[in-house]
Motif scaffolding. Structure first.
Motif, PDB file in Angstrom:
ATOM      1  N   UNK A   1       0.822  -1.206   0.000  1.00 26.93           N
ATOM      2  CA  UNK A   1       0.000   0.000   0.000  1.00 26.93           C
ATOM      3  C   UNK A   1       0.858   1.259   0.000  1.00 26.93           C
ATOM      4  N   UNK A   2       1.946   1.233   0.762  1.00 22.28           N
ATOM      5  CA  UNK A   2       2.782   2.421   0.925  1.00 22.28           C
ATOM      6  C   UNK A   2       3.759   2.616  -0.231  1.00 22.28           C
ATOM      7  N   UNK A   3       4.361   1.529  -0.687  1.00 19.59           N
ATOM      8  CA  UNK A   3       5.348   1.605  -1.783  1.00 19.59           C
ATOM      9  C   UNK A   3       5.019   0.512  -2.807  1.00 19.59           C
ATOM     10  N   UNK A   4       4.025   0.732  -3.622  1.00 22.77           N
ATOM     11  CA  UNK A   4       3.547  -0.285  -4.558  1.00 22.77           C
ATOM     12  C   UNK A   4       4.604  -0.790  -5.536  1.00 22.77           C
ATOM     13  N   UNK A   5       5.561   0.086  -5.931  1.00 25.60           N
ATOM     14  CA  UNK A   5       6.543  -0.359  -6.918  1.00 25.60           C
ATOM     15  C   UNK A   5       7.656  -1.196  -6.285  1.00 25.60           C
TER      16      UNK A   5
END
Length: 547
Positions: free
Chosen positions: A390-394
């Motif tokens: 959720x916070x860093x999708x990549x």
């Protein structure tokens, strides 16, 4: 440490005064703070905040909008446990700052300290007993990490049956390997060396055939810390170990704990090295070379053999290939002793100690934070994975032990073996699905090299070479662990050790370069004993026998 501690005189009177008055004017825990929750993952109804003193973040620039107090890692702990961390101070010189904090009584709720500071705090009753907190609050994963070291790690910070902190770990498998220019080896017509003599002969052959050209080939080189280091490189540790010489280590011999540097085996090894220096096999300039000079020897293609841990390809070796694409390097465990063993000294498992101010009302919150940080860093739970996505999708942001509330280096003693096994299993299966998040880049780099060629991407090459070849060599089946009896300090060490170490380093260089004859070793031993070594040896044995 587990039964007996030496009292440390430094700051003693000041600390006693602080202890009597209470630390930093903090409120009594009975009067402040939410009720304790000793469960590993329980969430507080009311926020729990602790202050921490820490070193300056050195991992490069932070992602935009993030700080060491406020980033994805700290947010995870806040969301899951309602635990918040506030940086009391951040310093480049943490040792000086901690000493100042202790002397003034302005102690944050949490600090990471060295052994001497730990003793001062324990002696003066300034830090919390963490025994019950650890037993009830530490996660299974955190306990498994400490268990991987056996009793040695927690015993060292257990005083009178009380666990007085939580250690940072210094993992195994970081001993020096022998890295060899494979292309030079093939040109020499020789086999991979196994014995000490074969290492000498190969280095001599490199010089004789002058593979670097212009008479600039160096056989062996090292820093002026010639032996006794760990996880640093450019030493000659493996050569000493092959002779059963263990410089700067307290080992058992004939029922006593002795200092490895002053043993006859060390004298024997120095005599061998002195002859190699005379014969031109050892770098004539090693005594004046700085670290950057040693790096330049490798990167410029003048040195074809060096002793370095498994992670050498991340630095100088990688640059050597950038400068000469024909270069190639392979690591091996060598040399072996006369019985075919690769001797490796036991490393000090403690890299520092997390201590909690005695008056802090919720010491278990520190352990909760550590539990959750481990889960986040290594994506150990579904909750951690979901939060990260959720916070860093990549998934491109690199997270390490720095970007957490308590910057603790924690890992299994045999983590190099575990990582190698996990990577090779993933490669064999053709799937990275079960890999820890932090190992995905290695797997991806392996795929790049398989597709585009072994040296198509030197960053990928270094990563794969270190993690696969380097880590595999670091747990060679011939390795024999040599027990070390003592890692701590004694009262006399506090005042005499710096001069003793300087004397020792100078002795090594003087004998190897021929500035002094081998007989100087006996003079050194006599002087070492007179200026504190004999007293220190007695103190060490007193502690070891009292455990």
């Amino acid at each position: 440490m587990k039964k007996k501690m030496f009292s440390v005189g430094l700051l003693g009177l000041t600390l006693l005064a602080i202890s009597a008055c209470g630390s930093s004017g903090k409120a009594d825990p009975k009067e402040a703070g939410p009720a304790q929750d000793l469960t590993p993952y329980g969430k507080y109804e009311e926020p729990v905040e602790f202050t921490i003193g820490r070193g300056v973040y050195s991992g490069g620039s932070l992602p935009e909008g993030m700080t060491i107090e406020d980033n994805t890692g700290t947010k995870y702990v806040e969301e899951m446990a309602n635990v918040h961390a506030k940086v009391a101070w951040e310093s480049q010189d943490t040792a000086q700052k901690i000493a100042l904090s202790i002397s003034t009584g302005d102690i944050p709720d949490v600090m990471i300290v060295n052994r001497q500071q730990f003793k001062q705090l324990v002696d003066n009753d300034l830090i919390a007993d963490m025994t019950e907190v650890y037993e009830k609050t530490a996660s299974d994963h955190l306990k498994e990490i400490y268990d991987s070291f056996g009793d040695i790690i927690l015993d060292q910070i257990t005083v009178d049956g009380k666990l007085m902190g939580l250690p940072l770990t210094s993992i195994g498998g970081q001993q020096d390997l022998l890295w060899i220019r494979k292309d030079w080896l093939e040109k020499s017509g020789k086999d991979l060396p196994k014995t000490k003599q074969e290492v000498y002969e190969l280095a001599e052959e490199f010089v004789k055939q002058d593979f670097a050209g212009n008479g600039e080939t160096v056989g062996l080189s090292m820093g002026t810390k010639i032996a006794g280091t760990y996880n640093s490189g450019y030493s000659l540790n493996p050569i000493f170990y092959a002779n059963q010489s263990y410089p700067r280590q307290w080992i058992e011999k004939d029922g006593e704990t002795v200092y490895g540097t002053i043993q006859p085996e060390t004298k024997e090894t120095l005599e061998e090295l002195s002859q190699l220096y005379k014969d031109g096999v050892i770098d004539k300039q090693f005594a004046v070379r700085k670290t950057e000079d040693l790096s330049a020897l490798v990167s410029s293609g003048k040195l074809g053999m060096l002793f370095y841990p498994w992670w050498a390809p991340y630095g100088d070796i990688q640059q050597a290939i950038a400068n000469d694409p024909e270069a190639d390097w392979i690591p091996i465990s060598a040399p072996e002793d006369e019985e075919g063993n690769i001797n490796v000294t036991q490393n000090d498992p403690i890299g520092g100690v997390i201590v909690v101010r005695k008056d802090f009302s919720n010491p278990e919150a520190i352990v909760k934070s550590m539990n959750l940080s481990q889960d986040f860093i290594y994506q150990l739970t579904p909750e951690a994975k979901e939060f990260t996505q959720q916070e860093i999708p990549d998934m491109k942001t690199r997270w390490d032990h720095i970007l957490v509330q308590v910057p603790a280096q924690l890992d299994f003693n045999d983590i190099t073996t575990r990582i190698y096994t996990a990577l090779t299993e993933a490669i064999d299966d053709g799937s990275s699905e079960d890999l820890r998040l932090d190992l995905l880049p290695v797997y991806n780099n392996y795929e790049i090299l398989q597709k585009d060629g072994p040296k198509s991407d030197l960053t990928a090459w270094g990563d794969v070479k270190a993690r696969l070849d380097g880590e595999k060599a670091s747990f060679d089946e011939r390795i024999k662990k040599i027990d070390v009896n003592f890692f701590d300090t004694t009262p006399t060490m506090d005042t005499a050790w710096t001069n003793l170490v300087k004397l020792e380093d100078e002795m090594f260089v003087r004998i190897i370069t021929g500035e002094e004859p081998i007989e100087y070793f006996d003079e050194f031993v006599s002087q070492w004993n007179k200026i504190g070594g004999e007293t220190i040896t007695k103190e060490v044995n007193e502690v070891v026998k009292g455990q």
